[in-house]
Design a protein around this motif. Structure first.
Motif, PDB file in Angstrom:
ATOM      1  N   TYR A  16       0.327  -5.316  37.498  1.00 20.85           N
ATOM      2  CA  TYR A  16       0.042  -5.197  37.097  1.00 20.85           C
ATOM      3  C   TYR A  16       1.149  -6.468  36.313  1.00 20.85           C
ATOM      4  CZ  TYR A  16       0.591  -4.782  31.306  1.00 20.85           C
ATOM      5  OH  TYR A  16       0.554  -5.737  30.207  1.00 20.85           O
ATOM      6  N   CYS A  17       2.115  -6.915  36.429  1.00 23.00           N
ATOM      7  CA  CYS A  17       3.385  -7.669  36.724  1.00 23.00           C
ATOM      8  C   CYS A  17       2.437  -9.120  37.372  1.00 23.00           C
ATOM      9  CB  CYS A  17       4.388  -7.367  37.197  1.00 23.00           C
ATOM     10  SG  CYS A  17       5.011  -5.838  36.136  1.00 23.00           S
ATOM     11  N   LEU A  20      -0.346 -10.498  34.792  1.00 18.19           N
ATOM     12  CA  LEU A  20       0.600 -10.926  33.985  1.00 18.19           C
ATOM     13  C   LEU A  20       1.155 -12.492  34.475  1.00 18.19           C
ATOM     14  CD1 LEU A  20       2.724  -8.683  32.034  1.00 18.19           C
ATOM     15  CD2 LEU A  20       0.487  -9.752  31.055  1.00 18.19           C
ATOM     16  N   ALA A  21       2.445 -12.685  35.477  1.00 12.50           N
ATOM     17  CA  ALA A  21       3.172 -13.697  35.696  1.00 12.50           C
ATOM     18  C   ALA A  21       2.518 -14.913  36.746  1.00 12.50           C
ATOM     19  CB  ALA A  21       4.195 -13.209  36.650  1.00 12.50           C
ATOM     20  N   ARG A  54       5.559  -1.016  31.565  1.00 10.87           N
ATOM     21  CA  ARG A  54       4.533  -1.776  31.449  1.00 10.87           C
ATOM     22  C   ARG A  54       4.340  -2.752  30.119  1.00 10.87           C
ATOM     23  NH1 ARG A  54      -1.167  -1.176  33.918  1.00 10.87           N
ATOM     24  NH2 ARG A  54      -1.913  -2.063  32.311  1.00 10.87           N
ATOM     25  N   ARG A  58       5.171  -6.560  29.354  1.00 13.73           N
ATOM     26  CA  ARG A  58       4.229  -7.147  28.751  1.00 13.73           C
ATOM     27  C   ARG A  58       4.998  -7.851  27.948  1.00 13.73           C
ATOM     28  NH1 ARG A  58       1.311  -4.167  25.358  1.00 13.73           N
ATOM     29  NH2 ARG A  58       2.692  -4.557  23.896  1.00 13.73           N
ATOM     30  N   TYR A  61       7.537 -11.054  29.903  1.00  9.81           N
ATOM     31  CA  TYR A  61       6.643 -11.478  30.006  1.00  9.81           C
ATOM     32  C   TYR A  61       5.874 -12.785  28.836  1.00  9.81           C
ATOM     33  CZ  TYR A  61       2.274 -14.331  30.549  1.00  9.81           C
ATOM     34  OH  TYR A  61       1.777 -15.565  30.946  1.00  9.81           O
ATOM     35  N   TYR A  62       6.199 -11.853  27.989  1.00 14.23           N
ATOM     36  CA  TYR A  62       5.503 -13.166  27.034  1.00 14.23           C
ATOM     37  C   TYR A  62       6.845 -13.552  26.267  1.00 14.23           C
ATOM     38  CZ  TYR A  62       1.080 -11.062  25.392  1.00 14.23           C
ATOM     39  OH  TYR A  62      -0.267 -10.471  25.589  1.00 14.23           O
TER      40      TYR A  62
END
Length: 104
Positions: A16-17, A20-21, A54, A58, A61-62
């Motif tokens: 998941y990470c 995102l990244a 999670r 997230r 990340y934002y």
């Protein structure tokens, strides 16, 4: 503190990470940040640690994305953009090592 997360769930959180990244090193930074915050939140009752981490990943990340965009707007030259990125800094971890540390 021992975390009750299976290897499969751990791998899912890493993927998941990574989604995102986009880069493994950045994904490890997000994962590390999420786990670090989970361990710091030991006074809270966390019903679903995987979902909690999670959400934290997230949000991290934002936050990084906003900082990066702000740095680009503020930079007048490429050297200033690099300087801004260096000030933000990163924490990296080795995912397997962190996994074994938390489950020891």
């Amino acid at each position: 503190m021992k975390m009750d997360i299976s290897r499969e769930q751990w791998d899912r959180l890493y993927r998941y990470c990574l989604a995102l990244a986009g880069q493994p090193a950045d994904a490890e930074d997000l994962l590390h940040g999420a786990v670090e915050r989970y361990l710091a939140a030991t006074t809270e009752v966390v019903q679903n640690p995987l979902a909690w981490m999670r959400r934290v990943a997230r949000n991290l990340y934002y936050d990084q994305l906003r900082r990066s965009q702000r740095g680009k707007r503020l930079a007048k030259s490429p050297s200033q953009a690099v300087s801004h990125g260096a000030r933000v800094g990163c924490i990296t971890c080795c995912t397997p090592a962190l996994y074994h540390t938390l489950h020891a």
